[in-house]
Write a protein that holds these residues in place. Structure first.
Motif, short mmCIF file in Angstrom:
data_model
loop_
_atom_site.label_atom_id
_atom_site.label_comp_id
_atom_site.label_asym_id
_atom_site.label_seq_id
_atom_site.Cartn_x
_atom_site.Cartn_y
_atom_site.Cartn_z
N TRP A 1 -0.52 -19.35 -2.76
CA TRP A 1 -0.47 -20.17 -3.97
C TRP A 1 0.24 -19.38 -5.07
CZ3 TRP A 1 -3.09 -19.07 -8.66
CH2 TRP A 1 -3.97 -17.98 -8.61
N THR B 1 -15.53 -24.84 -6.88
CA THR B 1 -15.02 -25.64 -5.77
C THR B 1 -15.57 -25.09 -4.45
OG1 THR B 1 -13.04 -24.29 -5.35
CG2 THR B 1 -12.88 -26.03 -7.05
N LYS C 1 -0.66 -24.03 -1.28
CA LYS C 1 -0.55 -24.98 -2.40
C LYS C 1 0.18 -24.33 -3.56
CE LYS C 1 -1.74 -29.19 -3.68
NZ LYS C 1 -1.31 -30.36 -2.91
N ASN D 1 -8.07 -30.29 -4.95
CA ASN D 1 -7.59 -30.01 -3.61
C ASN D 1 -8.61 -29.32 -2.70
OD1 ASN D 1 -5.55 -27.81 -1.90
ND2 ASN D 1 -5.24 -30.00 -1.65
N TRP E 1 -11.47 -22.51 -9.61
CA TRP E 1 -11.97 -22.41 -8.24
C TRP E 1 -13.43 -21.96 -8.15
CZ3 TRP E 1 -7.19 -19.58 -5.76
CH2 TRP E 1 -6.24 -20.54 -5.40
N HIS F 1 -5.70 -27.93 -8.47
CA HIS F 1 -6.67 -26.94 -8.00
C HIS F 1 -8.10 -27.37 -8.29
CE1 HIS F 1 -3.55 -24.30 -6.73
NE2 HIS F 1 -3.03 -24.21 -7.93
N THR G 1 -6.52 -20.87 -12.69
CA THR G 1 -6.81 -21.35 -11.34
C THR G 1 -8.02 -20.61 -10.76
OG1 THR G 1 -4.51 -21.98 -10.91
CG2 THR G 1 -5.89 -21.54 -9.00
N GLY H 1 -8.93 -17.49 -1.99
CA GLY H 1 -7.54 -17.76 -2.32
C GLY H 1 -6.72 -16.49 -2.16
#
Length: 443
Positions: A272, A309, A238, A249, A306, A246, A302, A314
């Motif tokens: 990413w 999430t 991404k 997704n 995250w 972010h 980001t 990542g």
């Protein structure tokens, strides 16, 4: 004058700060002995928890690294004869990366081909033989086969971006699914404790039902479900310019993967970066380029987003360098991304995350406390046009913080700030269109 406000409550813990700062590529071997190499030392300071091995030859021109064709160079040779494998350079590369404290995420396949012709971006002639080669690579690194190692590498990914026609995969998605099935089943039968996954899509937008990434994700997951294929992790990429992608997704991908019955599959967003795409803004622009200040604030914002999430890990593309032609993608010359990722590694030492909130998505605050109760904050102000950033902090009155500021003109510029009797501090923002990053650690 525009002021954006945020709140931090150091009296309310909110789990642990998750180290989601994986990366692509280790320290380049072309720079010399890894025991004394400055690049290895710089890599070590970033505390990368896991490094994905993809595009390694691009970072080390002329070397035979990681890719199947570099390890097993003669397709017609006997796949069971250790004399037909060349591991030495890949061994050194992985050893250098592991010396920094990073685990290995091994991509089984090829690097992207930005070349006149395509040489390897095709399905193997024999999926069973290709799977056997993969198994022997795993044996080398996890069981000592062919003068190998016992490194217990857990993650093994099948290919890369089969939705990128020409540069990565010149066949249908159905053919990729067939290859994945053969390889995943054989690997898991031989090594039940490793994790195997894919499909490593360049585009995966579960929220956009008309997108090609949506269709190919569903095709892969349906195939795996219908053929009882192992999927320990789902991986995708991404790139973008806005933070909202972010936020949604990873959770959309989680819902999609669950829908097909793989509720235990991990989620690995393993490429990413802040990017405008080929033909977009200059990669070397220090404001909006790959290594510029906006990219740096985007990275830490980001990693902050995250935290809440479903993402498992990542992988920034790239933490290692990508050779002279691709240097802007990496952290060459300690660019702005280096200081951003180093700041994230530092705040993660204050692992007991505390409650924080902000009135603007483009201002992200990650805050925590360490075992001694000392406090830290990572403030990512991304292109929000704020002149001032006002932070209200509960349970921090009178505390003095050491400040490191990274903006267009400064890299980790040090100062101090003391929280007032009103529990607030005010930091400078940045001109509209530019970003600023602050790391504050209690003295």
């Amino acid at each position: 004058m525009k002021t954006i406000k945020a709140k931090v409550d150091f009296s309310k813990e909110n789990g642990k700060i998750r180290r989601l700062n994986g990366g692509n590529l280790g320290p380049a071997l072309i720079h010399g002995n890894f025991n004394n190499d400055k690049l290895v030392d710089e890599f070590r300071t970033l505390e990368v928890p896991i490094t994905r091995m993809h595009d390694c030859p691009l970072s080390n021109p002329g070397m035979r690294l990681v890719d199947i064709q570099h390890i097993f160079g003669n397709w017609k040779a006997d796949a069971q004869n250790p004399d037909n494998y060349y591991f030495r350079q890949t061994d050194d590369y992985l050893r250098a990366t592991r010396s920094t404290g990073s685990d290995i995420f091994f991509r089984l396949g090829i690097s992207i081909e930005h070349t006149l012709n395509n040489y390897y971006a095709y399905p193997p002639e024999d999926y069973d033989k290709w799977a056997d080669i993969c198994i022997n690579i795993i044996r080398h690194y996890n069981e000592g086969w062919a003068d190998g190692h016992n490194w217990n590498i857990k993650y093994w990914e099948i290919w890369n971006e089969p939705d990128i026609t020409k540069q990565m995969w010149n066949a249908s998605m159905q053919e990729y699914c067939k290859m994945y099935e053969v390889a995943a089943k054989k690997i898991k039968a031989r090594f039940p404790n490793v994790k195997v996954g894919g499909p490593v899509l360049a585009w995966c937008d579960p929220g956009g039902s008309n997108s090609a990434g949506y269709a190919k994700s569903h095709e892969f997951l349906a195939y795996c479900r219908d053929h009882n294929v192992p999927l320990d992790f789902f991986s995708w990429h991404k790139y973008g310019q806005t933070l909202d992608i972010h936020v949604k997704n990873p959770n959309e991908v989680r819902a999609m993967v669950d829908q097909f019955g793989y509720k235990d599959a991990e989620l690995h967003l393993n490429e990413w970066h802040y990017w405008f795409g080929f033909g977009g803004k200059s990669d070397t622009d220090m404001i909006d380029g790959l290594g510029g200040i906006n990219s740096a604030a985007y990275a830490t914002a980001t990693l902050t987003i995250w935290q809440d999430t479903a993402l498992t890990m990542g992988y920034f593309y790239t933490i290692g360098n990508l050779g002279n032609a691709w240097g802007a993608w990496g952290l060459r010359g300690r660019n702005k991304n280096y200081y951003a990722l180093k700041a994230f590694a530092e705040v993660a030492h204050y692992e007991n995350r505390v409650k924080s909130s902000t009135e603007d998505l483009n201002l992200q605050v990650l805050a925590g406390k360490n075992a001694d109760g000392k406090r830290a904050l990572l403030v990512s102000s991304f292109k929000n046009g704020a002149d001032k950033l006002e932070l209200s902090m509960k349970d921090a009155k009178g505390v003095t913080f050491k400040v490191q500021k990274t903006d267009l003109d400064n890299n980790a510029l040090e100062s101090t700030v003391k929280v007032g009797a009103n529990g607030k501090i005010v930091l400078d923002g940045a001109p509209e269109g530019q970003s600023v990053l602050y790391l504050l650690t209690e003295e």
